[in-house]
Design a protein around this motif. Structure first.
Motif, PDB file in Angstrom:
ATOM      1  N   ASN A 199       0.801  -1.230   0.000  1.00  0.00           N
ATOM      2  CA  ASN A 199       0.000   0.000   0.000  1.00  0.00           C
ATOM      3  C   ASN A 199       0.831   1.276   0.000  1.00  0.00           C
ATOM      4  OD1 ASN A 199       0.982   0.142   2.609  1.00  0.00           O
ATOM      5  ND2 ASN A 199      -0.985  -0.230   3.605  1.00  0.00           N
ATOM      6  N   GLY A 200       2.161   1.138  -0.076  1.00  0.00           N
ATOM      7  CA  GLY A 200       3.031   2.305  -0.093  1.00  0.00           C
ATOM      8  C   GLY A 200       3.285   2.911   1.278  1.00  0.00           C
ATOM      9  N   VAL A 201       2.717   2.305   2.324  1.00  0.00           N
ATOM     10  CA  VAL A 201       2.834   2.836   3.679  1.00  0.00           C
ATOM     11  C   VAL A 201       3.440   1.810   4.631  1.00  0.00           C
ATOM     12  CG1 VAL A 201       1.574   3.758   5.655  1.00  0.00           C
ATOM     13  CG2 VAL A 201       0.889   4.396   3.336  1.00  0.00           C
ATOM     14  N   ASP A 202       2.876   0.607   4.647  1.00  0.00           N
ATOM     15  CA  ASP A 202       3.329  -0.444   5.553  1.00  0.00           C
ATOM     16  C   ASP A 202       4.298  -1.366   4.816  1.00  0.00           C
ATOM     17  OD1 ASP A 202       1.443   0.234   7.768  1.00  0.00           O
ATOM     18  OD2 ASP A 202      -0.033  -0.286   6.242  1.00  0.00           O
ATOM     19  N   PHE A 203       5.518  -1.518   5.351  1.00  0.00           N
ATOM     20  CA  PHE A 203       6.557  -2.295   4.676  1.00  0.00           C
ATOM     21  C   PHE A 203       6.907  -3.552   5.471  1.00  0.00           C
ATOM     22  CE2 PHE A 203       7.013   1.666   2.492  1.00  0.00           C
ATOM     23  CZ  PHE A 203       7.505   1.342   1.235  1.00  0.00           C
ATOM     24  N   VAL A 204       7.135  -4.656   4.730  1.00  0.00           N
ATOM     25  CA  VAL A 204       7.670  -5.890   5.291  1.00  0.00           C
ATOM     26  C   VAL A 204       9.149  -5.940   4.918  1.00  0.00           C
ATOM     27  CG1 VAL A 204       7.588  -8.405   5.239  1.00  0.00           C
ATOM     28  CG2 VAL A 204       5.473  -7.090   5.145  1.00  0.00           C
ATOM     29  N   SER A 205      10.001  -6.164   5.919  1.00  0.00           N
ATOM     30  CA  SER A 205      11.443  -6.124   5.685  1.00  0.00           C
ATOM     31  C   SER A 205      12.041  -7.519   5.707  1.00  0.00           C
ATOM     32  CB  SER A 205      12.107  -5.246   6.749  1.00  0.00           C
ATOM     33  OG  SER A 205      13.512  -5.225   6.574  1.00  0.00           O
ATOM     34  N   VAL A 206      12.982  -7.765   4.798  1.00  0.00           N
ATOM     35  CA  VAL A 206      13.743  -9.004   4.811  1.00  0.00           C
ATOM     36  C   VAL A 206      15.221  -8.657   4.766  1.00  0.00           C
ATOM     37  CG1 VAL A 206      13.529  -9.207   2.288  1.00  0.00           C
ATOM     38  CG2 VAL A 206      14.156 -11.207   3.631  1.00  0.00           C
ATOM     39  N   VAL A 207      15.980  -9.262   5.674  1.00  0.00           N
ATOM     40  CA  VAL A 207      17.421  -9.007   5.743  1.00  0.00           C
ATOM     41  C   VAL A 207      18.137  -9.982   4.794  1.00  0.00           C
ATOM     42  CG1 VAL A 207      19.457  -8.979   7.220  1.00  0.00           C
ATOM     43  CG2 VAL A 207      17.235  -8.225   8.123  1.00  0.00           C
ATOM     44  N   THR A 208      18.958  -9.446   3.895  1.00  0.00           N
ATOM     45  CA  THR A 208      19.660 -10.267   2.904  1.00  0.00           C
ATOM     46  C   THR A 208      21.145  -9.939   2.912  1.00  0.00           C
ATOM     47  OG1 THR A 208      17.677 -10.304   1.503  1.00  0.00           O
ATOM     48  CG2 THR A 208      19.785 -10.876   0.467  1.00  0.00           C
ATOM     49  N   ASP A 209      21.959 -10.967   2.855  1.00  0.00           N
ATOM     50  CA  ASP A 209      23.410 -10.780   2.729  1.00  0.00           C
ATOM     51  C   ASP A 209      23.782 -10.815   1.248  1.00  0.00           C
ATOM     52  OD1 ASP A 209      23.989 -10.614   5.484  1.00  0.00           O
ATOM     53  OD2 ASP A 209      23.846 -12.793   5.666  1.00  0.00           O
ATOM     54  N   PHE A 210      24.171  -9.663   0.716  1.00  0.00           N
ATOM     55  CA  PHE A 210      24.570  -9.566  -0.685  1.00  0.00           C
ATOM     56  C   PHE A 210      26.078  -9.781  -0.784  1.00  0.00           C
ATOM     57  CE2 PHE A 210      20.650  -7.036  -0.440  1.00  0.00           C
ATOM     58  CZ  PHE A 210      19.919  -7.635  -1.463  1.00  0.00           C
ATOM     59  N   ALA A 211      26.501 -10.868  -1.436  1.00  0.00           N
ATOM     60  CA  ALA A 211      27.913 -11.227  -1.507  1.00  0.00           C
ATOM     61  C   ALA A 211      28.609 -10.469  -2.641  1.00  0.00           C
ATOM     62  CB  ALA A 211      28.031 -12.725  -1.738  1.00  0.00           C
TER      63      ALA A 211
END
Length: 211
Positions: A199-211
Motif C-alpha cells: 500500500n506504499g505505507v506499511d513495509f515488510v522487511s527481509v534481511v539479505t546478505d549480498f555477496a
C-alpha cells in the motif's frame, strides 16, 4: 435557502395548513463530499493511517469517526474540513479470530459528528494478510541496475505496490502470489534490508546478505 454552507433555519410546525414558526433555530449542515480514500489496503492486524479527503468533513466541537465494513468503528486521530484520518482496526474485531482468508474487502464510511449518520465514501479498502518474504534472488552485489526477485507467499496485486533497498525506492513488477520483482540501481556488498509494501505505507522487511 442555500445549504452549500452551514445555515440556521427557524423550526416550526404546520397545523391545519397554517405554518407556525417557533423561536428556536436549527443548524443545517452541507452534505460532506468525498474525493479520495488512501491508502486502499491495510494489514489484517490494522494500524494503518487511512486518510479520507473531501470537503465539509468536520464540525467544530465534534468527534469524527470512520467505519470499516459494518462494525469496525474507529475515532479520528485528526480531522479538519478537508480530511479525516483514522487508524484501520484489527480485522479480528469484526471478522472474528477464526478468520482464515487471505484478505477481506470493507466499505469505508465516515461521520463528521458522533450524533450524525454514516456517510458512504464510495470507496473500499482491502484488509490483507501480511506477505512473507522467504528469499531474495540473486543475493549478489551489483553496481548498475539489477532486477531482484522476492520469493515468498501472500503477494497480492495492488497499484500501490512498492519496494526499497537501503531507502532507495525501486520499481515493482508483480509476478504471482509467490513472486515479485524489484528493480533497483546499485546493490552494495554486505547486509541489506529489502522492504516490500502493498500500500506504499506499511513495509515488510527481509534481511539479505549480498555477496
Amino acid at each position: 435557502p442555500d445549504f452549500s454552507s452551514a445555515s440556521d433555519i427557524r423550526v416550526g410546525v404546520v397545523i391545519d395548513g397554517v405554518e407556525i414558526l417557533g423561536e428556536d433555530t436549527a443548524t443545517v449542515l452541507p452534505l460532506p463530499s468525498i474525493s479520495s480514500v488512501s491508502p486502499r489496503s491495510t494489514p489484517l492486524t490494522g494500524g494503518t493511517l487511512i486518510e479520507v479527503s473531501g470537503s465539509d468533513l468536520s464540525m467544530a466541537g465534534c468527534v469524527s469517526q470512520c467505519k470499516f465494513g459494518d462494525v469496525g468503528v474507529t475515532t479520528a486521530l485528526e480531522h479538519d474540513d478537508g480530511t479525516i484520518r483514522c487508524l484501520s482496526p484489527d480485522a479480528k474485531s469484526f471478522l472474528g479470530s477464526d478468520f482464515t482468508g487471505a484478505y477481506h474487502t470493507a466499505t469505508v464510511h465516515v461521520k463528521s459528528c458522533e450524533n450524525m449518520g454514516w456517510i458512504d465514501t464510495g470507496y473500499t479498502i482491502v484488509f490483507e494478510r501480511a506477505a512473507t518474504v522467504l528469499m531474495v534472488e540473486p543475493p549478489l552485489a551489483f553496481q548498475g541496475q539489477v532486477d531482484l526477485t522476492l520469493q515468498g507467499s501472500g503477494f497480492l496485486p495492488s497499484y500501490n505496490l512498492g519496494c526499497r533497498l537501503l531507502d532507495q525506492q525501486g520499481t515493482v513488477t508483480y509476478h504471482s502470489q509467490g513472486s515479485i520483482g524489484c528493480t533497483v540501481t546499485g546493490v552494495p556488498r554486505g547486509t541489506g534490508h529489502l522492504e516490500l509494501s502493498s500500500n506504499g505505507v506499511d513495509f515488510v522487511s527481509v534481511v539479505t546478505d549480498f555477496a
